[in-house]
Design an enzyme around this catalytic site. Structure first.
Site, PDB file in Angstrom:
ATOM      1  N   GLU A 171      19.182  72.204 -19.705  1.00 58.75           N
ATOM      2  CA  GLU A 171      20.492  72.843 -19.800  1.00 58.75           C
ATOM      3  C   GLU A 171      21.588  71.824 -20.104  1.00 58.75           C
ATOM      4  OE1 GLU A 171      20.778  76.826 -17.305  1.00 58.75           O
ATOM      5  OE2 GLU A 171      22.026  75.278 -16.402  1.00 58.75           O
ATOM      6  N   HIS A 176      -7.082  69.033 -17.422  1.00 57.50           N
ATOM      7  CA  HIS A 176      -8.196  69.894 -17.828  1.00 57.50           C
ATOM      8  C   HIS A 176      -7.712  71.097 -18.649  1.00 57.50           C
ATOM      9  CE1 HIS A 176     -11.117  67.742 -15.259  1.00 57.50           C
ATOM     10  NE2 HIS A 176      -9.984  67.394 -14.643  1.00 57.50           N
ATOM     11  N   LYS A 221      22.641  87.294 -22.007  1.00 58.92           N
ATOM     12  CA  LYS A 221      23.347  88.165 -21.052  1.00 58.92           C
ATOM     13  C   LYS A 221      24.146  89.212 -21.803  1.00 58.92           C
ATOM     14  CE  LYS A 221      23.968  84.674 -17.461  1.00 58.92           C
ATOM     15  NZ  LYS A 221      24.914  83.797 -16.820  1.00 58.92           N
TER      16      LYS A 221
HETATM   17  O1  PA5 Z   1      23.077  75.628 -13.855  1.00 60.25           O
HETATM   18  C1  PA5 Z   1      23.614  76.696 -14.019  1.00 60.25           C
HETATM   19  O2  PA5 Z   1      24.828  76.807 -14.206  1.00 60.25           O
HETATM   20  C2  PA5 Z   1      22.822  77.988 -13.982  1.00 60.25           C
HETATM   21  O3  PA5 Z   1      21.459  77.783 -13.932  1.00 60.25           O
HETATM   22  C3  PA5 Z   1      23.227  78.786 -12.766  1.00 60.25           C
HETATM   23  O4  PA5 Z   1      22.938  78.036 -11.618  1.00 60.25           O
HETATM   24  C4  PA5 Z   1      22.502  80.128 -12.714  1.00 60.25           C
HETATM   25  O5  PA5 Z   1      22.758  80.842 -13.882  1.00 60.25           O
HETATM   26  C5  PA5 Z   1      22.959  80.931 -11.518  1.00 60.25           C
HETATM   27  O6  PA5 Z   1      24.338  81.081 -11.547  1.00 60.25           O
HETATM   28  P1  PA5 Z   1      25.132  81.558 -10.275  1.00 60.25           P
HETATM   29  O7  PA5 Z   1      24.955  80.564  -9.206  1.00 60.25           O
HETATM   30  O8  PA5 Z   1      26.534  81.676 -10.736  1.00 60.25           O
HETATM   31  O9  PA5 Z   1      24.539  82.901  -9.878  1.00 60.25           O
END
Ligand code: PA5
Length: 445
Positions: free
Chosen positions: A287, A308, A422
């Protein structure tokens, strides 16, 4: 205190020492940019000095809240996804007895997870498992609006309230969310839940050392004070700009490899307890760096299991990969391979050896084979799977990620690409406010 160690000598061949050294000035500059907070994403740097900012009062408050859930619950369900899930899961798995789920220890609540998927059968089976059990809920969402955890929370809140009444349920629900914004904050205020705050300046994937990770880890019975101590020690060591800084060395090495065509990094463990650490690391690096059509693809394998299954590809497939191996020096328990008079399995040559000795030779043999097969190998040594070293490792990977992202030339602290699915999902589900998108997407089906 012992420290984790990084060895990048086994990448040489794919890149030269000069290639790595040539990137060290960029690594130095990237760390300075982080410290001066004058680079891209500088409003999300709260994690940088988080360990030393985390005071005993906060840890005591988290510990007390965890103790209260531990006393009243047989099961605690932690609800969250992505950064609000993976860090806690990684640390708990790394520290847990591998068979904890089957042991049913009365003095330790089971910590289960929900909201990390939208599996209907998963949620049905979880609710069925919770029937008749004393359970509590930790609901974690920084934004407070994420669909997956919101669905799980709606279901489990309803189940808990029906089982023990709204008032009692409120005592067994803890919310971790933004200080002011989001549906979860509003709901927690109205229902009177105990809450912890996720700071604005700490992004989800950098939040394991906040209450997001610390509360579930404490509920599972692990020592959050020592975890933070480990992270503090790393913060002190790795915020010093230097060519000997292991976070800079790791960041420079992986970027040198990327520039040499090694587009995939495989995080390898030889200890099944580190499986979810690999999942946490994948999110952190994927990310942070996968943007602007750039970035190393982060993958993970569990060895020797995956030797394996994936071993063939890694040994002889496309030569675009490198490995970062997490090697745990000392095991918590000792198991010696017995001698057998008949020796029908031919294993007497290793009789008297510890299982870990065999594992270490599998690791060394694999490293030699992979390096010979042109898979460069970065080696990270972890003294033991204990809280202080996990705290070190978490902070090491976080700061190395910030440095690496800046060397790569991206903003490591945003995640604009996560919104695309989303938008489509909301359009397909006809969420109010998405009318135009709903109409447009339906025409495409
Ligand atoms: O790193 C990030 O920003 C995302 O992986 C969020 O942690 C994830 O989408 C969950 O978001 P939230 O904590 O707002 O529910």
């Amino acid at each position: 205190m012992d420290f984790i160690k990084v060895n990048n000598q086994h990448v040489l061949g794919a890149v030269t020492a000069a290639d790595v050294n040539a990137l060290m000035p960029k690594a130095n500059a990237a760390l300075e940019t982080l410290k001066k907070a004058d680079g891209a994403g500088n409003d999300f740097l709260g994690w940088l000095d988080l360990p030393t900012r985390t005071d005993k009062a906060l840890l005591d408050e988290i510990h007390a809240a965890a103790q209260s859930l531990r006393k009243s619950c047989e099961v605690v369900v932690t609800i969250g996804i992505g950064g609000s899930y993976l860090g806690a899961k990684a640390v708990i798995e790394a520290l847990s007895d591998s068979f904890a789920p089957y042991r049913h220890r009365a003095d330790n609540p089971e910590v289960l997870f929900a909201g990390q998927n939208i599996g209907e059968d998963y949620l049905y089976e979880l609710q069925d498992y919770l029937k008749g059990k004393q359970f509590g809920i930790i609901v974690i969402s920084k934004s407070g609006t994420t669909t997956e955890p919101a669905i799980a929370f709606r279901l489990l809140k309803d189940q808990l309230e029906k089982a023990i009444g709204k008032g009692e349920a409120a005592k067994r629900i803890i919310a971790v969310t933004d200080a002011k914004r989001g549906a979860l904050r509003q709901l927690a205020t109205e229902e009177g839940y105990k809450t912890f705050v996720i700071e604005d300046s700490v992004g989800g994937r950098f939040s394991v050392l906040t209450p997001v990770g610390l509360l579930p880890i404490a509920v599972a019975g692990y020592d959050i004070y020592t975890l933070i101590e480990g992270a503090q020690a790393m913060q002190k060591a790795l915020t010093v700009t230097s060519d000997d800084n292991i976070a800079e060395i790791y960041a420079a090495t992986r970027n040198a490899l990327y520039n040499a065509g090694k587009k995939t990094e495989i995080l390898v463990n030889y200890n099944p307890k580190l499986h979810y650490f690999g999942e946490w690391w994948k999110q952190l690096y994927g990310e942070s760096e996968g943007k602007d059509h750039k970035g190393i693809f982060p993958a993970a394998v569990d060895n020797s299991t995956d030797l394996h299954s994936m071993g063939q590809w890694i040994q002889e497939g496309e030569r675009t990969i490198f490995e970062t191996v997490l090697s745990v020096e000392k095991q918590q328990h000792k198991v010696v391979i017995p001698s057998d008079a008949a020796n029908l399995d031919g294993l007497n040559y290793i009789a008297g050896k510890r299982v870990d000795e065999v594992n270490k030779m599998a690791e060394l043999g694999t490293r030699i084979a992979h390096v010979d097969g042109q898979v460069p190998n970065i080696h990270i040594t972890i003294p033991e799977l204990r809280e202080q070293y996990l705290g070190q490792l978490i902070y090491f990977f976080e700061i190395a990620c910030g440095i690496s992202g800046y060397i790569l030339g991206v903003n490591p602290f945003n995640q604009p690409g996560v919104e695309a699915y989303k938008k489509n999902m909301f359009a397909l589900l006809a969420k109010p406010g998405y009318e135009a998108e709903t109409e447009a997407i339906r025409k495409r089906l």
